[in-house]
Design a protein around this motif. Structure first.
Motif, PDB file in Angstrom:
ATOM      1  N   MET A 171      14.633  -5.202  -5.818  1.00 11.66           N
ATOM      2  CA  MET A 171      13.763  -4.174  -6.623  1.00 11.66           C
ATOM      3  C   MET A 171      12.346  -4.546  -6.572  1.00 11.66           C
ATOM      4  SD  MET A 171      16.196  -3.323  -9.924  1.00 11.66           S
ATOM      5  CE  MET A 171      15.010  -2.114 -10.548  1.00 11.66           C
ATOM      6  N   LEU A 172      11.932  -5.799  -6.868  1.00  8.48           N
ATOM      7  CA  LEU A 172      10.441  -6.278  -6.653  1.00  8.48           C
ATOM      8  C   LEU A 172      10.033  -5.924  -5.449  1.00  8.48           C
ATOM      9  CD1 LEU A 172       8.273  -7.529  -8.518  1.00  8.48           C
ATOM     10  CD2 LEU A 172       9.141  -9.832  -7.779  1.00  8.48           C
ATOM     11  N   VAL A 173      10.575  -6.383  -4.179  1.00  4.62           N
ATOM     12  CA  VAL A 173       9.859  -6.019  -3.078  1.00  4.62           C
ATOM     13  C   VAL A 173      10.316  -4.885  -2.681  1.00  4.62           C
ATOM     14  CG1 VAL A 173      10.533  -6.877  -0.761  1.00  4.62           C
ATOM     15  CG2 VAL A 173      10.917  -8.478  -2.091  1.00  4.62           C
ATOM     16  N   GLY A 174      11.080  -4.026  -3.126  1.00  7.15           N
ATOM     17  CA  GLY A 174      10.940  -2.630  -2.728  1.00  7.15           C
ATOM     18  C   GLY A 174       9.940  -1.853  -3.280  1.00  7.15           C
ATOM     19  N   GLY A 175       9.591  -2.238  -4.672  1.00 11.49           N
ATOM     20  CA  GLY A 175       8.305  -1.854  -5.236  1.00 11.49           C
ATOM     21  C   GLY A 175       7.016  -1.949  -4.526  1.00 11.49           C
ATOM     22  N   VAL A 176       6.861  -3.288  -4.354  1.00 14.36           N
ATOM     23  CA  VAL A 176       5.755  -3.686  -3.276  1.00 14.36           C
ATOM     24  C   VAL A 176       5.659  -2.931  -2.144  1.00 14.36           C
ATOM     25  CG1 VAL A 176       4.698  -5.719  -1.987  1.00 14.36           C
ATOM     26  CG2 VAL A 176       5.631  -6.003  -4.194  1.00 14.36           C
ATOM     27  N   ALA A 177       6.764  -2.591  -1.307  1.00 11.00           N
ATOM     28  CA  ALA A 177       7.036  -1.742  -0.117  1.00 11.00           C
ATOM     29  C   ALA A 177       6.417  -0.313  -0.386  1.00 11.00           C
ATOM     30  CB  ALA A 177       8.083  -1.699   0.364  1.00 11.00           C
ATOM     31  N   SER A 178       6.787   0.098  -1.699  1.00 14.40           N
ATOM     32  CA  SER A 178       6.311   1.696  -1.982  1.00 14.40           C
ATOM     33  C   SER A 178       5.106   1.681  -2.198  1.00 14.40           C
ATOM     34  CB  SER A 178       7.645   2.124  -3.186  1.00 14.40           C
ATOM     35  OG  SER A 178       8.678   1.867  -2.966  1.00 14.40           O
ATOM     36  N   ILE A 179       4.510   0.777  -2.943  1.00 11.90           N
ATOM     37  CA  ILE A 179       2.973   0.864  -3.128  1.00 11.90           C
ATOM     38  C   ILE A 179       2.283   0.559  -1.911  1.00 11.90           C
ATOM     39  CG2 ILE A 179       1.095  -0.145  -4.523  1.00 11.90           C
ATOM     40  CD1 ILE A 179       3.173  -1.024  -6.544  1.00 11.90           C
ATOM     41  N   LEU A 180       2.516  -0.415  -1.115  1.00 12.24           N
ATOM     42  CA  LEU A 180       1.797  -0.624   0.385  1.00 12.24           C
ATOM     43  C   LEU A 180       2.078   0.660   1.204  1.00 12.24           C
ATOM     44  CD1 LEU A 180       2.586  -4.312   0.925  1.00 12.24           C
ATOM     45  CD2 LEU A 180       0.410  -3.306   0.268  1.00 12.24           C
ATOM     46  N   MET A 181       3.295   1.482   1.326  1.00 18.39           N
ATOM     47  CA  MET A 181       3.487   2.545   1.895  1.00 18.39           C
ATOM     48  C   MET A 181       2.276   3.558   1.563  1.00 18.39           C
ATOM     49  SD  MET A 181       6.791   4.587   2.224  1.00 18.39           S
ATOM     50  CE  MET A 181       6.817   6.219   3.272  1.00 18.39           C
ATOM     51  N   ILE A 182       2.133   3.951   0.220  1.00 16.62           N
ATOM     52  CA  ILE A 182       1.153   4.766  -0.416  1.00 16.62           C
ATOM     53  C   ILE A 182      -0.358   4.276   0.250  1.00 16.62           C
ATOM     54  CG2 ILE A 182      -0.020   5.595  -2.120  1.00 16.62           C
ATOM     55  CD1 ILE A 182       2.612   5.283  -3.934  1.00 16.62           C
ATOM     56  N   TYR A 183      -0.598   2.877   0.284  1.00 22.80           N
ATOM     57  CA  TYR A 183      -1.867   2.364   0.639  1.00 22.80           C
ATOM     58  C   TYR A 183      -2.046   2.739   2.100  1.00 22.80           C
ATOM     59  CZ  TYR A 183      -2.374  -0.245  -3.772  1.00 22.80           C
ATOM     60  OH  TYR A 183      -2.359  -0.455  -4.993  1.00 22.80           O
ATOM     61  N   VAL A 184      -1.247   2.479   2.958  1.00 21.44           N
ATOM     62  CA  VAL A 184      -1.296   2.546   4.424  1.00 21.44           C
ATOM     63  C   VAL A 184      -1.465   4.224   4.699  1.00 21.44           C
ATOM     64  CG1 VAL A 184       1.192   2.880   5.066  1.00 21.44           C
ATOM     65  CG2 VAL A 184      -0.708   1.812   6.627  1.00 21.44           C
ATOM     66  N   SER A 185      -0.517   4.993   3.869  1.00 16.86           N
ATOM     67  CA  SER A 185      -0.963   6.400   4.067  1.00 16.86           C
ATOM     68  C   SER A 185      -2.143   6.739   3.859  1.00 16.86           C
ATOM     69  CB  SER A 185       0.179   6.981   3.190  1.00 16.86           C
ATOM     70  OG  SER A 185       1.421   6.836   3.722  1.00 16.86           O
ATOM     71  N   ILE A 186      -2.937   6.570   2.765  1.00 15.77           N
ATOM     72  CA  ILE A 186      -4.202   6.644   2.367  1.00 15.77           C
ATOM     73  C   ILE A 186      -5.216   6.222   3.347  1.00 15.77           C
ATOM     74  CG2 ILE A 186      -6.127   6.448   0.536  1.00 15.77           C
ATOM     75  CD1 ILE A 186      -3.931   6.068  -1.689  1.00 15.77           C
ATOM     76  N   ALA A 187      -4.961   4.994   3.771  1.00 13.87           N
ATOM     77  CA  ALA A 187      -5.844   4.404   4.779  1.00 13.87           C
ATOM     78  C   ALA A 187      -5.896   5.259   6.194  1.00 13.87           C
ATOM     79  CB  ALA A 187      -5.492   2.923   5.198  1.00 13.87           C
ATOM     80  N   ILE A 188      -4.693   5.695   6.543  1.00 14.80           N
ATOM     81  CA  ILE A 188      -4.629   6.569   7.704  1.00 14.80           C
ATOM     82  C   ILE A 188      -5.281   7.680   7.462  1.00 14.80           C
ATOM     83  CG2 ILE A 188      -2.893   7.876   9.219  1.00 14.80           C
ATOM     84  CD1 ILE A 188      -0.973   5.711   8.595  1.00 14.80           C
ATOM     85  N   GLY A 189      -5.166   8.440   6.385  1.00 11.04           N
ATOM     86  CA  GLY A 189      -5.601   9.669   5.894  1.00 11.04           C
ATOM     87  C   GLY A 189      -7.272   9.851   5.975  1.00 11.04           C
ATOM     88  N   GLN A 190      -7.840   8.528   5.761  1.00 16.54           N
ATOM     89  CA  GLN A 190      -9.214   8.466   5.658  1.00 16.54           C
ATOM     90  C   GLN A 190      -9.811   8.322   7.315  1.00 16.54           C
ATOM     91  OE1 GLN A 190     -11.618   5.595   6.480  1.00 16.54           O
ATOM     92  NE2 GLN A 190      -9.776   4.654   7.446  1.00 16.54           N
ATOM     93  N   LEU A 191      -9.002   8.236   7.851  1.00 17.02           N
ATOM     94  CA  LEU A 191      -9.302   8.326   9.659  1.00 17.02           C
ATOM     95  C   LEU A 191      -9.842   9.526   9.874  1.00 17.02           C
ATOM     96  CD1 LEU A 191      -6.702   6.144  11.225  1.00 17.02           C
ATOM     97  CD2 LEU A 191      -8.903   5.505  10.515  1.00 17.02           C
ATOM     98  N   PHE A 192      -9.520  10.655   9.073  1.00 18.66           N
ATOM     99  CA  PHE A 192      -9.857  12.074   9.471  1.00 18.66           C
ATOM    100  C   PHE A 192     -11.259  12.217   8.731  1.00 18.66           C
ATOM    101  CE2 PHE A 192      -5.209  11.689  10.076  1.00 18.66           C
ATOM    102  CZ  PHE A 192      -5.139  12.557  11.379  1.00 18.66           C
TER     103      PHE A 192
END
Length: 273
Positions: A171-192
């Motif tokens: 659950m802890l690792v899954g929580g980290v992955a979920s947060i980092l997934m949000i971060y990388v999505s935001i990072a991709i979005g700022q390319l536009f």
């Protein structure tokens, strides 16, 4: 410098969460008192309450439910808002002029976001425990836990603590992955250059779809590859452990990909508003 970032992040987010946690505890106690006075047998089948008590309980539980939902939503909103606003808007110009490395900025946001997610879960657990007080005794709980441990060991030949630790780690690792997934999505979005929020949301959906496809393929292929082993009588608990630990390993891989993907975009393709 990382310590200062963490301290600043905790203070900035604490101003939002601490009042909510305080309100949750106060409302929980109020609801428990209302249950005790107006409906002492609320958790039993024989509930006898008057109209006024029913109204008070109805209002209390409605407010409690709304606050619980708000707390969960606010945790997610703050995680997203702090990362996007601090690093990819006008505030980013100030952040990137500080003598701070990119990984420290990402790591500080991640640690504090994960911390509040865990605290949120603990507060909800404490709140639920307070509401359930009186419906059981601590002796009954202790006896039930001891019996559960004994039955689990007798049936599977292993300590329940092993499974609980693997579940917690997963659950802890899954929580980290979920947060980092949000971060990388935001990072991709700022390319536009335009519609960054929509682009980030689209990136999140695409990543989710790809992950679901990969998970579906693994779930189909792996059991077929191990069908003979299952037919030979592998215990169900071994299969459950394999699933838990396999999921944890996959999430660790995703954490690495999302983390370094976010860091790479911020270092090589930063595009502030």
């Amino acid at each position: 410098m990382l310590r200062k970032l963490l301290k600043h992040e905790v203070k900035a987010t604490g101003r939002t969460f601490l009042p909510l946690y305080g309100a949750l505890l106060i409302l929980t106690i109020f609801t428990k008192v209302a249950m005790t006075i107006g409906a002492p047998d609320f958790f039993s089948d024989n509930v006898t309450t008057g109209p006024i008590a029913e109204i008070i309980l109805g209002i209390a539980f409605t407010l409690y439910f709304v606050l619980v939902v708000a707390l969960c939503v606010m945790t997610l909103v703050v995680i997203i808002q702090r990362f996007y606003k601090n690093l990819f808007t006008d505030e980013g110009y100030l952040m990137f002029t500080l003598p701070v490395k990119t990984w420290e900025m990402v790591f500080s946001k991640l640690v504090v976001g994960l911390m509040w997610s865990v605290v949120c879960g603990l507060m909800l657990a404490i709140s639920g425990f307070i509401l359930s007080l009186g419906s059981f005794s601590m002796l009954e709980v202790s006896q039930a836990i001891s019996a559960g441990y004994a039955d689990f060991y007798a049936q599977f030949g292993m300590s329940l603590n092993v499974i609980l630790f693997e579940l917690f780690l997963g659950m802890l690792v899954g929580g980290v992955a979920s947060i980092l997934m949000i971060y990388v999505s935001i990072a991709i979005g700022q390319l536009f250059n335009q519609h960054r929020i929509i682009a980030a949301f689209g990136a999140y959906i695409v990543i989710t779809i790809v992950m679901q496809i990969i998970a579906s393929v693994i779930m189909v292929v792996v059991p077929l590859a191990n069908l003979e082993a299952y037919m030979e009588g592998i215990e169900a608990m071994n299969a459950i452990q394999w699933l838990i630990n396999g999921t944890t390993i996959c999430n660790v891989i995703l954490c690495v990909l999302f983390y370094f993907g976010t860091q790479y975009i911020m270092q090589k393709h930063l595009n502030l508003e």
